[in-house]
Scaffold this active site. Sequence first.
Site, short mmCIF file in Angstrom:
data_model
loop_
_atom_site.label_atom_id
_atom_site.label_comp_id
_atom_site.label_asym_id
_atom_site.label_seq_id
_atom_site.Cartn_x
_atom_site.Cartn_y
_atom_site.Cartn_z
N TYR A 108 -13.11 8.85 -4.11
CA TYR A 108 -12.24 9.21 -3.22
C TYR A 108 -11.13 8.35 -3.31
CZ TYR A 108 -11.22 11.66 1.07
OH TYR A 108 -10.67 12.53 1.76
N ASP A 167 -21.04 -0.45 5.52
CA ASP A 167 -20.14 -1.34 5.64
C ASP A 167 -20.50 -2.83 5.67
OD1 ASP A 167 -16.52 -1.33 5.93
OD2 ASP A 167 -17.53 -3.28 5.84
N THR A 175 -14.72 2.06 -0.05
CA THR A 175 -14.60 0.44 -0.04
C THR A 175 -13.13 0.11 -0.73
OG1 THR A 175 -15.69 0.08 -1.99
CG2 THR A 175 -16.83 -0.03 -0.23
N ALA A 215 -11.95 -0.96 -3.07
CA ALA A 215 -12.34 -1.20 -4.74
C ALA A 215 -11.23 -1.41 -5.66
CB ALA A 215 -13.13 -0.11 -5.36
N HIS A 216 -9.71 -0.83 -5.02
CA HIS A 216 -8.82 -1.25 -5.67
C HIS A 216 -8.58 -2.38 -6.02
CE1 HIS A 216 -7.16 -1.61 -1.71
NE2 HIS A 216 -6.27 -2.18 -2.12
N GLN A 232 1.11 -1.10 0.10
CA GLN A 232 -0.02 -0.10 0.00
C GLN A 232 0.79 1.18 -0.07
OE1 GLN A 232 -2.54 1.89 -0.46
NE2 GLN A 232 -4.53 0.48 -0.18
N CYS A 237 -1.03 17.00 9.90
CA CYS A 237 -1.36 18.43 9.81
C CYS A 237 -0.91 18.67 8.26
CB CYS A 237 -0.38 19.31 10.81
SG CYS A 237 -1.44 20.73 10.67
P1 NAD Z 1 -9.78 -1.25 4.15
O1 NAD Z 1 -9.54 -2.40 3.36
O2 NAD Z 1 -9.30 -1.16 5.44
O3 NAD Z 1 -11.44 -1.07 4.16
C1 NAD Z 1 -12.43 -1.29 3.14
C2 NAD Z 1 -13.57 -1.64 3.79
O4 NAD Z 1 -14.77 -1.66 2.53
C3 NAD Z 1 -13.72 -2.80 4.65
O5 NAD Z 1 -14.15 -2.52 5.90
C4 NAD Z 1 -14.69 -3.80 3.89
O6 NAD Z 1 -15.49 -4.45 4.55
C5 NAD Z 1 -15.67 -2.55 3.13
N1 NAD Z 1 -16.24 -3.16 1.87
C6 NAD Z 1 -15.91 -3.91 0.74
N2 NAD Z 1 -17.00 -4.11 0.25
C7 NAD Z 1 -17.95 -3.53 0.44
C8 NAD Z 1 -19.29 -3.49 0.04
N3 NAD Z 1 -19.60 -4.18 -1.22
N4 NAD Z 1 -20.07 -2.63 0.72
C9 NAD Z 1 -19.79 -2.12 1.92
N5 NAD Z 1 -18.60 -2.25 2.16
C10 NAD Z 1 -17.46 -2.94 1.62
O7 NAD Z 1 -9.33 -0.15 3.27
P2 NAD Z 1 -9.03 1.24 3.55
O8 NAD Z 1 -7.72 1.49 4.24
O9 NAD Z 1 -10.09 1.92 4.33
O10 NAD Z 1 -8.87 2.00 2.24
C11 NAD Z 1 -10.22 2.14 1.41
C12 NAD Z 1 -10.03 2.49 -0.04
O11 NAD Z 1 -9.36 3.84 -0.19
C13 NAD Z 1 -8.78 1.53 -0.60
O12 NAD Z 1 -9.10 1.37 -2.06
C14 NAD Z 1 -7.73 2.40 -0.80
O13 NAD Z 1 -6.58 2.04 -1.51
C15 NAD Z 1 -8.16 3.66 -0.81
N6 NAD Z 1 -7.50 4.93 -0.20
C16 NAD Z 1 -7.86 6.03 -0.21
C17 NAD Z 1 -6.92 7.12 0.17
C18 NAD Z 1 -7.47 8.62 -0.05
O14 NAD Z 1 -6.62 9.47 0.71
N7 NAD Z 1 -8.58 8.90 -0.29
C19 NAD Z 1 -5.84 7.05 0.83
C20 NAD Z 1 -5.58 5.53 1.03
C21 NAD Z 1 -6.29 4.87 0.21
#
Ligand code: NAD
Length: 557
Positions: free
Chosen positions: A327, A201, A269, A271-272, A135, A415
């Site tokens: 997001y 979730d 979620t 999704a990646h 990650q 921050c």
């Molecule tokens: P994570 O795996 O800890 O959590 C993902 C959650 O999605 C889990 O709790 C899972 O149960 C839930 N989920 C999966 N399928 C689902 C569905 N069909 N319906 C409802 N819930 C569902 O991941 P995370 O650390 O929370 O990261 C989430 C995503 O955001 C990842 O793809 C990550 O790469 C991305 N991300 C975003 C940022 C940002 O700044 N926006 C930063 C880092 C990562």
Amino acid sequence: MKFSEFIEKYATHPQYHAPTGIELHAKSWQTEAPLRMLLNNLDTRVAENPDELVVYGGTGQAARNPKALLQIIKCLLELEEDQSLLIQSGKAVGIVRSHPESPRVYIANSNLVPAWATWDHFEKLKKEGLMMYGQMTAGSWIYIGSQGILQGTFETFAACGAKYFKGDLRHKLIVSGGLGGMGGAQPLAATMTGATFLGVDVDAERILKRVESGYLDHISYSYTEAIALINKAKNTGNALSVGLVGDIGDVLELMLNDQVIPDVLTDQTSAHDPLCGYVPNGITLEAARILREVAPEKYKQLSMKSMARHVGLMLEMKNRGATVFDYGNNLREMAFQGGEKNAYDFNGFIPEFIRPLFCDGKGPFRWVALSGDPEDILVTDKALVEAFPNNHQMIAWLQKAEKFVEFQGLPARICWLGMGEREKAGLLFNELVKNGKVKAPIVIGRDHLDCGSVASPNRETEKMLDGSDAISDWPLLNLMANTGGGATWVSFHHGGGVGMGYSQHAGMVVVADGTQRAENCIRRVLHNDPASGIFRHNDAGYEKAKQNMKDFDLEFK
Ligand code: NAD
């Protein structure tokens, strides 16, 4: 302390925690710091699944397997100040000769030659024990729990409020899927802006974790109850957050039928990763676990089909007036591949809200008190307020953080700071250590999601002005600048945030241990790091970055 005693005390799988206090276990703070941060990443209060060494972000790991982890710990305990440790996808593979101002650890995680850079090929190599998914901050040992993303999420929601709701999110409803490691910051960030929040979730355990950490107000197992709660809260302007157990697609469909249209809709979620992250619609968590093992191809198809439906419903919400944005989890791409041809009809959060900050060299600056004493973070907060009396946004954030944020593992703070500010803050922290105002050194780092450290065309570099979205020379230059500058550990990863094939990014951490050596390194690294973001955006033609080239004397002939 003998190696076996250290392991027994701090690293008996899956019970990990970082040493605290001022006693050194490694040979200097430069190696004690990565050791503590690695163990902190895996602490049960911090990591999503320490059993699998998974820290956050689907399957983002801190080390490849328990055996490789022990080896890394041993190397860090014994490493000298003229040596540097090489980590290849979560495993120690060698020690090279270096010098005291060079990085102590060089980390490369999940990197694949471009034509092989797919989840399928990665999974094959992972099964063979050759790789792990790092990650962004999992494999680079600078994850600080949900707070890490809290300020970024708060800034994003606040920017969304400023852009679309006249700066006021009270009486507004934000809905999102996923309350995992990163997504779990959404409820608190939303309520901090004054909004009402509904998070969905499939995994009740994940939601309960957010309630326990104080990031979420209420868990609900009933759609009817959750909607009643949020409707009431929205009408009365109550900044309440509710976590509903369910599939996000199903919940959006019900909301559309009931004409409950959120003001803001996004998604976190995992999704990646269509195999080990997203849970397809219509199956239980247990069924998903089994299907993943026995029929991975079928699982992926179901997953992408579900994401296509999920995005289709988001598009319908957009048609009915919701402000919708991606997001950073590559949901649109997965949905597109799953059959939703209009998946890209809403924007990502970077071009929508964050790019102007990147042009100022701003990004998710963070620091950790190695003493383990929360008081040390309060000392740093106070010092920052005194040093930046005119940065009202920063001061407002620090006040909110002190009130709302519960520390997970080693006390930490995030921050967003920009060019000039990061160097000033770093030098200030080094002085606090030197003068004994804090009890032990301070680790200074950041997410890979930063202004100059990442190439990710569906996220950080989406829709760059000059079309240079996919050029990954930039994060490599950032890595080189931070290595030469003397960060304490540096990292280069592939696939963070958006998955295999979609991103390349660099990380850095520099330790303020109160020495002259640290001051030299901080002066270089905390200048070069944000400057590389300004160079990147200046080169792409952003006026704000061009101005910053002038203002910060970065121009060259
Ligand atoms: P994570 O795996 O800890 O959590 C993902 C959650 O999605 C889990 O709790 C899972 O149960 C839930 N989920 C999966 N399928 C689902 C569905 N069909 N319906 C409802 N819930 C569902 O991941 P995370 O650390 O929370 O990261 C989430 C995503 O955001 C990842 O793809 C990550 O790469 C991305 N991300 C975003 C940022 C940002 O700044 N926006 C930063 C880092 C990562």
